[in-house]
Design a protein around this motif. Structure first.
Motif, PDB file in Angstrom:
ATOM      1  N   GLU A 113       8.318   8.733  -7.483  1.00  0.00           N
ATOM      2  CA  GLU A 113       8.640   8.525  -6.077  1.00  0.00           C
ATOM      3  C   GLU A 113       7.396   8.164  -5.271  1.00  0.00           C
ATOM      4  OE1 GLU A 113      10.966   8.030  -2.817  1.00  0.00           O
ATOM      5  OE2 GLU A 113      11.551   8.269  -4.904  1.00  0.00           O
ATOM      6  N   ALA A 114       6.247   8.685  -5.671  1.00  0.00           N
ATOM      7  CA  ALA A 114       5.000   8.359  -4.977  1.00  0.00           C
ATOM      8  C   ALA A 114       4.620   6.899  -5.180  1.00  0.00           C
ATOM      9  CB  ALA A 114       3.880   9.272  -5.474  1.00  0.00           C
ATOM     10  N   ASP A 115       5.182   6.275  -6.192  1.00  0.00           N
ATOM     11  CA  ASP A 115       4.890   4.873  -6.493  1.00  0.00           C
ATOM     12  C   ASP A 115       5.877   3.934  -5.796  1.00  0.00           C
ATOM     13  OD1 ASP A 115       3.289   2.953  -7.830  1.00  0.00           O
ATOM     14  OD2 ASP A 115       4.880   2.665  -9.314  1.00  0.00           O
ATOM     15  N   GLY A 166       7.054   5.835   7.794  1.00  0.00           N
ATOM     16  CA  GLY A 166       7.145   5.343   6.421  1.00  0.00           C
ATOM     17  C   GLY A 166       5.798   5.326   5.727  1.00  0.00           C
ATOM     18  N   SER A 167       5.850   5.023   4.458  1.00  0.00           N
ATOM     19  CA  SER A 167       4.640   4.925   3.646  1.00  0.00           C
ATOM     20  C   SER A 167       4.857   3.903   2.544  1.00  0.00           C
ATOM     21  CB  SER A 167       4.286   6.285   3.035  1.00  0.00           C
ATOM     22  OG  SER A 167       5.340   6.731   2.183  1.00  0.00           O
ATOM     23  N   VAL A 168       3.747   3.420   1.993  1.00  0.00           N
ATOM     24  CA  VAL A 168       3.810   2.448   0.894  1.00  0.00           C
ATOM     25  C   VAL A 168       2.869   2.902  -0.214  1.00  0.00           C
ATOM     26  CG1 VAL A 168       4.396   0.543   2.431  1.00  0.00           C
ATOM     27  CG2 VAL A 168       1.992   0.985   1.872  1.00  0.00           C
ATOM     28  N   PRO A 169       3.128   2.503  -1.451  1.00  0.00           N
ATOM     29  CA  PRO A 169       2.269   2.908  -2.570  1.00  0.00           C
ATOM     30  C   PRO A 169       1.029   2.032  -2.687  1.00  0.00           C
ATOM     31  CG  PRO A 169       4.064   1.578  -3.382  1.00  0.00           C
ATOM     32  CD  PRO A 169       4.307   1.751  -1.903  1.00  0.00           C
ATOM     33  N   GLU A 170       0.066   2.532  -3.435  1.00  0.00           N
ATOM     34  CA  GLU A 170      -1.101   1.741  -3.831  1.00  0.00           C
ATOM     35  C   GLU A 170      -0.794   1.132  -5.192  1.00  0.00           C
ATOM     36  OE1 GLU A 170      -4.931   0.116  -3.322  1.00  0.00           O
ATOM     37  OE2 GLU A 170      -3.994   1.551  -1.944  1.00  0.00           O
ATOM     38  N   ILE A 171      -0.840  -0.184  -5.281  1.00  0.00           N
ATOM     39  CA  ILE A 171      -0.532  -0.881  -6.526  1.00  0.00           C
ATOM     40  C   ILE A 171      -1.798  -1.025  -7.362  1.00  0.00           C
ATOM     41  CG2 ILE A 171       0.293  -3.047  -7.539  1.00  0.00           C
ATOM     42  CD1 ILE A 171       2.500  -1.512  -6.179  1.00  0.00           C
ATOM     43  N   ARG A 200       9.070  -1.845  -3.798  1.00  0.00           N
ATOM     44  CA  ARG A 200       7.601  -1.804  -3.868  1.00  0.00           C
ATOM     45  C   ARG A 200       7.002  -3.194  -4.086  1.00  0.00           C
ATOM     46  NH1 ARG A 200       5.100  -1.660  -9.133  1.00  0.00           N
ATOM     47  NH2 ARG A 200       3.531  -0.136  -8.533  1.00  0.00           N
ATOM     48  N   ASP A 201       7.814  -4.162  -4.533  1.00  0.00           N
ATOM     49  CA  ASP A 201       7.306  -5.515  -4.725  1.00  0.00           C
ATOM     50  C   ASP A 201       6.853  -6.145  -3.413  1.00  0.00           C
ATOM     51  OD1 ASP A 201       7.986  -5.195  -7.360  1.00  0.00           O
ATOM     52  OD2 ASP A 201       9.733  -6.507  -7.301  1.00  0.00           O
ATOM     53  N   ILE A 202       7.449  -5.702  -2.293  1.00  0.00           N
ATOM     54  CA  ILE A 202       7.124  -6.306  -1.000  1.00  0.00           C
ATOM     55  C   ILE A 202       6.696  -5.270   0.040  1.00  0.00           C
ATOM     56  CG2 ILE A 202       8.547  -8.369  -1.305  1.00  0.00           C
ATOM     57  CD1 ILE A 202      10.750  -7.013   0.300  1.00  0.00           C
ATOM     58  N   ASN A 203       6.385  -4.054  -0.424  1.00  0.00           N
ATOM     59  CA  ASN A 203       5.879  -2.996   0.454  1.00  0.00           C
ATOM     60  C   ASN A 203       4.810  -2.217  -0.297  1.00  0.00           C
ATOM     61  OD1 ASN A 203       7.900  -2.862   2.947  1.00  0.00           O
ATOM     62  ND2 ASN A 203       9.159  -3.150   1.106  1.00  0.00           N
ATOM     63  N   PHE A 204       3.543  -2.525  -0.056  1.00  0.00           N
ATOM     64  CA  PHE A 204       2.474  -1.904  -0.835  1.00  0.00           C
ATOM     65  C   PHE A 204       1.115  -2.208  -0.217  1.00  0.00           C
ATOM     66  CE2 PHE A 204       3.061  -6.175  -2.476  1.00  0.00           C
ATOM     67  CZ  PHE A 204       1.771  -6.653  -2.550  1.00  0.00           C
ATOM     68  N   ARG A 205       0.095  -1.548  -0.757  1.00  0.00           N
ATOM     69  CA  ARG A 205      -1.295  -1.919  -0.506  1.00  0.00           C
ATOM     70  C   ARG A 205      -1.965  -2.131  -1.842  1.00  0.00           C
ATOM     71  NH1 ARG A 205      -5.515   2.185   2.157  1.00  0.00           N
ATOM     72  NH2 ARG A 205      -5.567   2.849  -0.032  1.00  0.00           N
TER      73      ARG A 205
END
Length: 607
Positions: A113-115, A166-171, A200-205
């Motif tokens: 879930e953190a990802d 909201g939050s986004v994952p680190e890729i 996550r493909d379009i929401n990340f750092r």
């Protein structure tokens, strides 16, 4: 479009030894197209009252989080009253939800879930009296249901205030490298692995850049009197929205540069942390942010086109600007002016399997394909990739044309990408072919047609891919390789055939009619078919209808494009009967040694 053996061999030669000369400017035919831009009348603006978002977003770039509020006005265009509003929370979409059966599984679920990105709605109020409204989350957290105190009559409107965070994952940067992109495409081709787009493909750092593709609750499409609540994950686009007007403020730390789908209202002084943006008739609002971004821009008519890139990719960024500017001029001349004041083309480190993606006013290309072959960093890439310089540079230019075309087909003229992906994808791919024809002439366009479209289908079939109808739902296609071979190639070839059948004048008259009639609407395949039938002479109308059926609703690809090539399969070390090897019998690296340079060239395409 049946090809002879001689022509096929010539095509393979071009694919194997593709050498493109660097373009120093548009060809004479392109210049004529650009000159026509000055004579085109602007598209008729549809003066209608639309839904509206007023969003205040506070971005914490370092913590990969944000908090926001939005005032949303919704207008009931149905025939019945309703007391419920539905919003999509796209960032909460999960492709697979594991079931924790033990503490270890629970721990794994927390890590997984953190990802993933997430949106949490904290409060909903009525804008009329500021009273709290009851809300619930449905569909595994992807739908926000807001219960209004009073029903909204047909033609009436409701306004609500929504608070969210909201939050986004680190890729992992390794997920975004050119080598990983190629390996992913090889696996898709050899093993037929299924790809499904994730939030996550379009929401990340990643690599110092952040992409927020779905950072706010957005109204679900209200079609007739039904809310289109279902989100269908597939290899195609996730987002399906109606147009709305946007006023957005974004607060970010000093030094964080922000680009969005909309136009910045005013040039801010250095060190200012709040920026305001406005956009009319946008289908979504996306954000790209980072501390070390560069921008170059050009103005075409009433539209500013920007190329956004990292400093080390300046050469590629400038090539993107040149291609994007030419594409914008050509498409404005041929289709009609785009309804956007700003179009941004940004490089972002997209994960392998997603070479590009598009939003209204903002399109994104994977950083992996912003390759500077003259830089010292190229020494770290495998030689077999370095040898693909012509292929990569052509693919980048093709993708720019394709993505700019999406501002007409998909953004201005909408469609349901899950139900009828061929509408925007096929038209955008054909438009990229038009770009090459106008800029470089017929001969180069024929070469690119073979490389970017027909060649993809031939490779797909040679590697055991099954011919399919091109007008299926996006969920019916297993991966981007199959999607490109069927939806993009067969769909684009239909437009090639329609132009041959009708002639240039009637063909473009039909496209312009389709564009004007469906501007800001959600079009269906019947709308497109009807535009071409209406423009055709009476004696050709049945032939036009059959052309649609042949390319979209039948399995005639082997007859119209090419059959699997057994000689090529043998030369690449493939099984005599494609598709007979089990997926575990080979890994991507051992396959590379056998398939050689040709397959690498195909796999460095941006899909």
């Amino acid at each position: 479009m049946k090809r002879t053996n001689k022509h096929l061999k010539a095509s393979w030669t071009r694919l194997l030894f593709l050498l493109l000369l660097a373009a120093v400017g548009p060809s004479q035919s392109a210049q004529k197209a650009l000159d026509r831009t000055q004579t085109v009348e602007p598209a008729q603006s549809k003066v209608v009252e639309r839904s509206k978002y007023q969003i205040n977003l506070k971005l914490n770039f370092d913590l990969r989080s944000y908090a926001g509020s939005e005032r949303v006005r919704w207008i009931n265009r149905g025939d019945r009253s309703t007391a419920v509003l539905y919003f999509h929370l796209y960032s909460n979409l999960r492709v697979a939800q594991p079931t924790p059966a033990s503490s270890s599984n629970s721990a794994a679920l927390v890590v997984a879930e953190a990802d993933e990105p997430r949106i949490e709605v904290t409060e909903v109020r009525s804008a009329a009296d500021n009273e709290r409204l009851a809300f619930v989350l449905d569909d595994q957290g992807t739908t926000l249901r807001v219960n209004l105190r009073e029903a909204v009559a047909p033609g009436g409107s409701a306004e609500v205030l929504v608070s969210f965070k909201g939050s986004v994952p680190e890729i992992d940067p390794e997920e975004t490298s050119i080598t990983t992109h190629v390996i992913k495409q090889v696996s898709a081709a050899l093993r037929g692995e299924r790809e499904i787009r994730r939030a996550r493909d379009i929401n990340f750092r990643c690599r110092g850049l952040m992409l927020l593709g779905t950072s706010y609750p957005v109204l679900a499409v209200h079609e007739g009197d039904e809310w289109q609540r279902k989100i269908e994950p597939s290899v195609g686009d996730l987002i399906f929205n109606e147009v709305a007007d946007y006023e957005v403020s974004v607060e970010a730390a000093a030094g964080v540069v922000v680009f969005t789908s909309a136009t910045e209202l005013a040039q801010k002084s250095e060190g200012e942390t709040i920026r305001a943006y406005t956009g009319a008739a946008l289908r979504d609002f996306a954000i790209v942010a980072g501390r070390d971004l560069r921008v170059e821009e050009a103005v075409v008519g009433n539209t500013t086109l920007r190329s956004i890139f990292l400093p080390q990719h300046e050469r590629a960024g400038k090539r993107v600007l040149t291609a994007g500017t030419n594409a914008l001029r050509i498409f404005t001349s041929r289709f009609g002016p785009p309804p956007f004041k700003t179009i941004n083309i940004a490089e972002v480190p997209l994960v392998a399997g997603l070479g590009s993606t598009e939003f209204a006013g903002l399109v994104v290309i994977a950083s992996a394909f912003y390759v500077d072959f003259d830089s010292a960093a190229m020494r770290n890439l495998p030689e077999i990739i370095r040898e693909q310089r012509p292929s990569l540079e052509q693919s980048l230019e093709w993708t720019v044309g394709h993505l700019v075309a999406h501002q007409w087909w998909g953004a201005a003229v909408g469609n349901n990408p899950a139900r009828e992906p061929v509408l925007d994808e096929a038209l955008s791919c054909w438009s990229a072919l038009l770009y090459y024809r106008e800029v470089y002439g017929e001969q180069q366009a024929a070469t690119v047609l073979d490389d970017q479209l027909l060649g993809v289908y031939r490779v797909y079939r040679t590697f055991g891919g099954e011919d399919m109808d091109a007008n299926r739902s996006a969920r019916d296609y297993r991966n981007s390789f199959q999607y490109a071979a069927i939806v993009a190639t067969k769909g684009a070839m239909m437009f090639v055939e329609l132009e041959r059948l009708l002639g240039e004048e009637k063909f473009f008259a039909a496209l312009q009619s389709y564009y004007k009639a469906n501007l800001f609407e959600i079009a269906e395949l019947d709308d497109l078919r009807g535009a071409f039938i209406a423009e055709a002479p009476i004696e050709q109308r049945r032939t036009v209808a059959r052309t649609f059926n042949r390319w979209l609703a039948s399995k005639r690809g082997d007859e119209d494009i090419a059959k699997p090539d057994p000689e090529l399969a043998k030369s690449l070390g493939l099984p005599a009967i494609p598709g007979k090897e089990k997926s575990g019998d080979r890994n991507a690296f051992s396959a590379f040694a056998r398939v050689g340079k040709f397959f690498w060239q195909q796999m460095t395409r941006i899909r």
